[in-house]
Design a protein around this motif. Sequence first.
Motif, short mmCIF file in Angstrom:
data_model
loop_
_atom_site.label_atom_id
_atom_site.label_comp_id
_atom_site.label_asym_id
_atom_site.label_seq_id
_atom_site.Cartn_x
_atom_site.Cartn_y
_atom_site.Cartn_z
N TYR A 1 9.55 12.49 -1.73
CA TYR A 1 8.30 12.33 -2.48
C TYR A 1 7.81 13.67 -3.03
O TYR A 1 7.45 13.78 -4.20
CB TYR A 1 7.23 11.71 -1.57
CG TYR A 1 5.88 11.57 -2.24
CD1 TYR A 1 5.60 10.48 -3.05
CD2 TYR A 1 4.90 12.55 -2.08
CE1 TYR A 1 4.37 10.36 -3.68
CE2 TYR A 1 3.67 12.44 -2.71
CZ TYR A 1 3.41 11.34 -3.51
OH TYR A 1 2.19 11.23 -4.14
N SER B 1 0.82 -1.21 0.00
CA SER B 1 0.00 0.00 0.00
C SER B 1 0.85 1.26 0.00
O SER B 1 0.41 2.30 -0.51
CB SER B 1 -0.94 0.01 1.21
OG SER B 1 -0.20 0.08 2.43
N ARG B 2 2.06 1.19 0.53
CA ARG B 2 2.90 2.38 0.64
C ARG B 2 3.94 2.53 -0.46
O ARG B 2 4.25 3.65 -0.86
CB ARG B 2 3.58 2.40 2.01
CG ARG B 2 2.60 2.80 3.12
CD ARG B 2 3.11 2.42 4.50
NE ARG B 2 2.19 2.89 5.54
CZ ARG B 2 1.06 2.27 5.85
NH1 ARG B 2 0.69 1.17 5.20
NH2 ARG B 2 0.27 2.76 6.79
N VAL B 3 4.48 1.41 -0.94
CA VAL B 3 5.54 1.53 -1.96
C VAL B 3 5.31 0.65 -3.18
O VAL B 3 6.04 0.76 -4.16
CB VAL B 3 6.93 1.23 -1.35
CG1 VAL B 3 7.26 2.23 -0.28
CG2 VAL B 3 7.01 -0.19 -0.79
N GLY B 4 4.32 -0.24 -3.14
CA GLY B 4 3.98 -1.04 -4.31
C GLY B 4 4.90 -2.21 -4.60
O GLY B 4 4.82 -2.81 -5.68
N GLU C 1 4.20 6.35 -10.56
CA GLU C 1 2.92 6.53 -11.26
C GLU C 1 2.48 7.99 -11.33
O GLU C 1 2.15 8.48 -12.43
CB GLU C 1 1.86 5.63 -10.61
CG GLU C 1 2.13 4.16 -10.87
CD GLU C 1 1.13 3.22 -10.25
OE1 GLU C 1 0.95 2.11 -10.79
OE2 GLU C 1 0.53 3.59 -9.22
N PRO C 2 2.48 8.76 -10.22
CA PRO C 2 2.11 10.17 -10.37
C PRO C 2 3.10 10.99 -11.19
O PRO C 2 2.70 11.90 -11.91
CB PRO C 2 2.01 10.68 -8.93
CG PRO C 2 2.77 9.70 -8.10
CD PRO C 2 2.66 8.39 -8.82
N THR D 1 7.68 14.47 -7.11
CA THR D 1 6.39 14.59 -7.78
C THR D 1 6.03 16.03 -8.15
O THR D 1 5.12 16.24 -8.98
CB THR D 1 5.27 14.00 -6.91
OG1 THR D 1 5.27 14.64 -5.62
CG2 THR D 1 5.46 12.50 -6.74
N ARG E 1 7.52 -0.61 -14.50
CA ARG E 1 7.14 -0.82 -13.09
C ARG E 1 7.93 -1.99 -12.50
O ARG E 1 7.41 -2.80 -11.73
CB ARG E 1 5.64 -1.08 -12.98
CG ARG E 1 4.78 0.13 -13.35
CD ARG E 1 3.30 -0.19 -13.23
NE ARG E 1 2.45 0.98 -13.38
CZ ARG E 1 2.03 1.48 -14.57
NH1 ARG E 1 2.40 0.87 -15.69
NH2 ARG E 1 1.26 2.54 -14.61
N ARG F 1 4.62 4.51 -5.77
CA ARG F 1 3.80 5.68 -5.44
C ARG F 1 4.46 6.98 -5.88
O ARG F 1 3.84 8.04 -5.84
CB ARG F 1 3.50 5.72 -3.94
CG ARG F 1 2.89 4.46 -3.37
CD ARG F 1 1.64 4.02 -4.13
NE ARG F 1 1.20 2.70 -3.71
CZ ARG F 1 0.83 1.74 -4.52
NH1 ARG F 1 0.88 1.93 -5.83
NH2 ARG F 1 0.42 0.57 -4.07
N ASN G 1 9.89 3.84 -6.06
CA ASN G 1 8.70 3.56 -5.28
C ASN G 1 7.54 3.72 -6.25
O ASN G 1 7.44 4.73 -6.95
CB ASN G 1 8.64 4.60 -4.15
CG ASN G 1 7.39 4.55 -3.31
OD1 ASN G 1 6.34 4.12 -3.75
ND2 ASN G 1 7.51 5.03 -2.09
#
Length: 315
Positions: free
Chosen positions: A210, A36-39, A249-250, A214, A264, A246, A244
């Motif tokens: 992060y 959930s946090r880093v995939g 993707e963004p 981003t 990925r 997260r 990561n």
Amino acid sequence: MAGTRIAALGHYQPARVLTNDDLASMVDTSDEWIRSRVGIRTRHVAGPDEPVDELAAHAGAKALASAGLAPADIDLVLVATSTAIDRSPNTAARVAARLGMDSPAVMDLNVVCAGFTHALATADHAVRAGGASRVLVVGADKMAAVADWTDRSTCVLVGDGAGAAVVEASRPGEEPGIGPVVWGSVPEMGHAVRIEGTPPRFAQEGQAVYRWATTQLPPIARQVCARAGITPGELDAVVLHQANLRIIEPLAQKIGAVNAVIARDVVDSGNTSAASIPMALSKLVARGEVVSGASALLFGFGGNLSYAGQVIRCP
């Protein structure tokens, strides 16, 4: 000056796979917490008898074989790594020795997670300037050796591996296959990602990284595309540093690469620092997810808060 191209790629990962459930038996975490946090689901971890130069040499040998070249055809070896233990001989010299090369120039580059894209630009410049004819460029890191296995915020991220590319002059009449680099750093924020101490340990300020990645990096990545004469929407692939999921993707979304395959590899390999981009690209090519000649944005970022990117044509 002649342009350059990537002639071939190769990658290598150690055999041992460390799952999220394995980590849950070592530190206070769980498969759900990590995903959930880093995939990340799994990562490969090298043993104590598998040094960084061995990982790098395996990847380099695969790239040479794919290019149909002999070790003697290489006159410059560049290895991007931040986890080599010894200062001398450097990792590039040890890789050259393992591969049986004759008398190449050998250099290591330590730009951490942006190391491969820095090294690729250096190879491009060397060939264009006539300082080398063929260059073996390797990104290799053994992040598990510098992990703090008591810190669940960082140890769940890391993995080991290597990726390699052979760089040479473009063929007559062929468009350059490696575009102009855009690179730089944020020195005053260099402390946000670090491998420090005795023994050295990886640590980072996750929220700061992060936010930087981003918000500050998308316009720089778009600048990389502009310098290559391509719009983000025309890209066939985007291979970002596999930090990561997260972040990946963004960041890919904000760049505007709406039609591109997004690498990925972090899901199965973790954060392998300088190895992440060449390894992810090599896998995309090997699986046929991108075709020969496809355009790919490579963009590395991380330690020192350094960044470097270029648009390349896939071999």
